[in-house]
Design a protein around this motif. Structure first.
Motif, mmCIF file in Angstrom:
data_model
loop_
_atom_site.group_PDB
_atom_site.id
_atom_site.type_symbol
_atom_site.label_atom_id
_atom_site.label_comp_id
_atom_site.label_asym_id
_atom_site.label_seq_id
_atom_site.Cartn_x
_atom_site.Cartn_y
_atom_site.Cartn_z
ATOM 1 N N PHE A 1 0.828 -1.207 0.000
ATOM 2 C CA PHE A 1 0.000 0.000 0.000
ATOM 3 C C PHE A 1 0.860 1.253 0.000
ATOM 4 N N VAL A 2 0.270 2.365 -0.436
ATOM 5 C CA VAL A 2 1.013 3.602 -0.670
ATOM 6 C C VAL A 2 1.331 4.327 0.636
ATOM 7 N N LEU A 3 2.563 4.749 0.752
ATOM 8 C CA LEU A 3 3.010 5.607 1.847
ATOM 9 C C LEU A 3 3.214 7.050 1.380
ATOM 10 N N TRP A 4 3.640 7.213 0.133
ATOM 11 C CA TRP A 4 3.912 8.558 -0.413
ATOM 12 C C TRP A 4 3.535 8.574 -1.897
ATOM 13 N N LYS A 5 2.811 9.609 -2.300
ATOM 14 C CA LYS A 5 2.344 9.724 -3.685
ATOM 15 C C LYS A 5 3.041 10.889 -4.376
ATOM 16 N N PRO A 6 3.522 10.691 -5.606
ATOM 17 C CA PRO A 6 4.146 11.810 -6.324
ATOM 18 C C PRO A 6 3.091 12.849 -6.693
ATOM 19 N N VAL A 7 3.525 14.090 -6.764
ATOM 20 C CA VAL A 7 2.599 15.195 -7.014
ATOM 21 C C VAL A 7 2.049 15.136 -8.440
ATOM 22 N N LYS A 8 0.784 15.512 -8.574
ATOM 23 C CA LYS A 8 0.169 15.722 -9.883
ATOM 24 C C LYS A 8 -0.003 17.222 -10.076
ATOM 25 N N GLU A 9 -0.101 17.634 -11.310
ATOM 26 C CA GLU A 9 -0.155 19.070 -11.612
ATOM 27 C C GLU A 9 -1.292 19.755 -10.841
ATOM 28 N N GLY A 10 -0.934 20.833 -10.180
ATOM 29 C CA GLY A 10 -1.924 21.633 -9.465
ATOM 30 C C GLY A 10 -2.272 21.140 -8.083
ATOM 31 N N GLU A 11 -1.705 19.999 -7.658
ATOM 32 C CA GLU A 11 -2.042 19.453 -6.341
ATOM 33 C C GLU A 11 -1.163 20.043 -5.243
ATOM 34 N N VAL A 12 -1.704 20.057 -4.033
ATOM 35 C CA VAL A 12 -0.916 20.440 -2.868
ATOM 36 C C VAL A 12 0.186 19.406 -2.677
ATOM 37 N N HIS A 13 1.383 19.837 -2.260
ATOM 38 C CA HIS A 13 2.485 18.884 -2.149
ATOM 39 C C HIS A 13 3.536 19.386 -1.158
ATOM 40 N N TRP A 14 4.438 18.452 -0.792
ATOM 41 C CA TRP A 14 5.559 18.745 0.098
ATOM 42 C C TRP A 14 6.821 18.112 -0.490
ATOM 43 N N ASP A 15 7.987 18.663 -0.142
ATOM 44 C CA ASP A 15 9.264 18.078 -0.567
ATOM 45 C C ASP A 15 9.570 16.845 0.270
ATOM 46 N N SER A 16 10.211 15.851 -0.341
ATOM 47 C CA SER A 16 10.587 14.636 0.376
ATOM 48 C C SER A 16 11.789 14.007 -0.317
ATOM 49 N N PRO A 17 12.436 13.006 0.302
ATOM 50 C CA PRO A 17 13.551 12.315 -0.366
ATOM 51 C C PRO A 17 13.126 11.593 -1.643
ATOM 52 N N TRP A 18 11.820 11.405 -1.872
ATOM 53 C CA TRP A 18 11.325 10.683 -3.051
ATOM 54 C C TRP A 18 10.663 11.638 -4.049
ATOM 55 N N GLY A 19 10.936 12.925 -3.867
ATOM 56 C CA GLY A 19 10.369 13.931 -4.747
ATOM 57 C C GLY A 19 9.169 14.616 -4.126
ATOM 58 N N LYS A 20 8.657 15.620 -4.820
ATOM 59 C CA LYS A 20 7.499 16.350 -4.322
ATOM 60 C C LYS A 20 6.269 15.439 -4.341
ATOM 61 N N GLY A 21 5.472 15.525 -3.277
ATOM 62 C CA GLY A 21 4.293 14.671 -3.212
ATOM 63 C C GLY A 21 3.527 14.871 -1.918
ATOM 64 N N ARG A 22 2.754 13.885 -1.562
ATOM 65 C CA ARG A 22 1.948 13.950 -0.334
ATOM 66 C C ARG A 22 1.781 12.533 0.212
ATOM 67 N N PRO A 23 1.443 12.407 1.483
ATOM 68 C CA PRO A 23 1.385 11.074 2.089
ATOM 69 C C PRO A 23 0.124 10.298 1.725
ATOM 70 N N GLY A 24 0.222 8.974 1.860
ATOM 71 C CA GLY A 24 -0.956 8.123 1.824
ATOM 72 C C GLY A 24 -1.716 8.255 3.133
ATOM 73 N N TRP A 25 -2.934 7.782 3.157
ATOM 74 C CA TRP A 25 -3.810 7.959 4.326
ATOM 75 C C TRP A 25 -3.301 7.209 5.552
ATOM 76 N N HIS A 26 -2.889 5.950 5.379
ATOM 77 C CA HIS A 26 -2.571 5.100 6.539
ATOM 78 C C HIS A 26 -1.409 5.642 7.361
ATOM 79 N N ILE A 27 -0.367 6.123 6.677
ATOM 80 C CA ILE A 27 0.827 6.573 7.396
ATOM 81 C C ILE A 27 0.556 7.801 8.247
ATOM 82 N N GLU A 28 -0.443 8.590 7.855
ATOM 83 C CA GLU A 28 -0.757 9.803 8.618
ATOM 84 C C GLU A 28 -1.114 9.455 10.067
#
Length: 461
Positions: free
Chosen positions: A181-208
């Protein structure tokens, strides 16, 4: 001795806190993209009551309930509305707090938002990657390796392959295994995002939830709760993530409340039986909905219907009628009622049995009114005090009896009082046909008049 049904073991167990006299409890909150519905009300009221009971039993409780304020549903709804996701979530958080206040819920001690714990989330994912429990797929997503965690499935008491059958599990070519299951999702155009070691993106639900719970309560805490739909995959994944990071047991006691069905069917927008809390409160006093939820054991399913709400209203009217125009004395330090009430709560928070004690009190209070004013005052004090443990009887009795339901056509308490005054004058003028006409008119609106030597009072049926 408090006994709690533990979903992890499938049985009631004697509750033993990690630290004597203290409890850390984390409950999964809502994803704030829309108004809360009656299914949300079930979970919110259930764990509000449980938190009240734990404090009544003299535990020093820290109650944490999160807010998921970054999620696919939030991003989609904000785009549909043409607004920023943060503007949507703030509106919905405010609306949720208004609903909870109306329902008599106390706020949790902490209400962390996922967006406030982004660095902690990233740190947790990094640890999982470093330990070999997570990997970045070709899509850029970071996945958890479910098969690496040997205890995966212990909450649901099922093996990994068994849980996948019939479950909504997203399968992509980037995964090593369908259960990952997903822990971190890469950013899509226009989406809210954060910097991470795996590129810009946002977390999956479970890890939160893993990050927020362990940062608020520690790596190992007492109770984790939530709705019945969260056992798999959400809570199973929380265990896998958290224990892989810390190397410790995550939670001692898992608690799940029952589902809400509408007229014996699953609530669904497609079936036209989907109700928000706000829609219900346009027709019923909030305490009626609260009583409906409290009248069933928290683990039992509830059937929501007009009939069940009306039954809840009638039961509350019986309690409030016993308190109408009744003064209270000091609360007794001990009594048979209190002993039986507390025993019910110690038995896995058995609120239906606790309510039966309140109705025994009402029976004896009504009898005492004609025999001993002093005893009646003591029993009234006991009734209000014990009911408060369940978050009930917090309104003025006369107010509730006049406002248990609200007429869909909008007849107000002021309008009712004006008609009662008109009826009073009609009776003085011996215009009994008009007096009866007013009584019949109010009866059609669900208003029952009660004439006595002191005057006329009324209640909504």
């Amino acid at each position: 001795m408090l006994r709690i049904y533990n979903t992890l073991t499938g049985q009631k167990e004697e509750f033993k806190p990690i630290v004597e006299g203290k409890i850390g409890m984390y409950v999964c909150g809502n994803t704030v993209y829309d108004f809360c519905h009656i299914g949300h009300a079930r979970a919110m009221i259930s764990f509000d009551v449980i938190s009240r009971i734990l404090r009544h039993l003299d535990y020093d409780l820290t109650y944490v309930r999160n807010i998921t304020d970054v999620d696919d549903k939030i991003i989609k709804r904000a785009a549909e509305n043409g607004e920023l996701p943060s503007d949507l979530t703030e509106r919905m958080i405010e609306a949720q707090q208004e609903d909870e206040k109306a329902l008599g819920n106390l706020p949790p001690d902490r209400e962390p938002k996922a967006t406030e714990f982004m660095q902690e989330i990233i740190n947790m994912i990094k640890t999982l990657v470093d330990k070999g429990f997570a990997y970045q797929g070709d899509s850029g997503d970071v996945f958890y390796r479910a098969s690496r965690f040997t205890d995966y499935g212990k909450l649901n008491n099922r093996k990994l392959e068994e849980m996948l059958a019939g479950a909504r599990v997203e399968v992509t070519e980037s995964k090593e295994h369908p259960a990952d299951f997903v822990l971190w999702k890469p950013v899509k155009e226009g989406e809210v995002h954060w910097d991470s070691p795996w590129g810009k993106g946002r977390p999956g639900w479970h890890i939160e939830c893993s990050a927020m719970s362990t940062n608020c309560l520690g790596d190992h805490f007492d109770i984790h709760g939530g709705g019945p739909d969260l056992k798999f995959p959400h809570h199973e994944n929380e265990i896998a993530q958290s224990e892989a990071v810390t190397g410790k047991d995550y939670v001692n006691y898992w608690m799940h409340c029952g589902a809400v069905r509408v007229n014996n069917e699953k609530m669904s927008k497609s079936l036209g039986n989907f109700f928000t809390i706000r829609e219900v409160l346009k027709l019923y006093n909030p305490e009626v909905l609260r009583y409906l939820m409290v009248s069933s054991h928290y683990r039992s399913p509830i059937d929501y219907s007009d009939q069940s709400l009306n039954d809840a209203k009638v039961a509350l009217e019986r309690l409030y009628n016993a308190l109408r125009d009744q003064s209270c004395s000091e609360i007794p330090e001990s009594s048979d009622y209190r002993t039986r009430f507390t025993a019910a709560l110690n038995d896995d928070f058995n609120t239906p049995v606790a309510l039966s004690v309140l109705f025994d009190l009402v029976r004896d209070l009504n009898k005492a009114k004609t025999e001993s004013a002093e005893l009646a005052e003591t029993l009234a004090a006991e009734l209000t005090n014990l009911a408060s443990v369940l978050g009930l009887l917090y309104q003025d009795a006369d107010y509730f009896l006049k406002n248990g339901t609200f007429d869909a056509e909008g007849i107000s308490a002021d309008d009712i009082e004006k008609l009662i005054e008109e009826r009073k004058q009609a009776r003085k003028d011996k215009n009994f046909s008009r007096s009866d006409e007013i009584r019949d008119l109010l009866a059609e609106k669900g208003i029952e008049l009660l004439d006595s030597r002191e005057g006329t009072s009324w209640t909504r049926k």
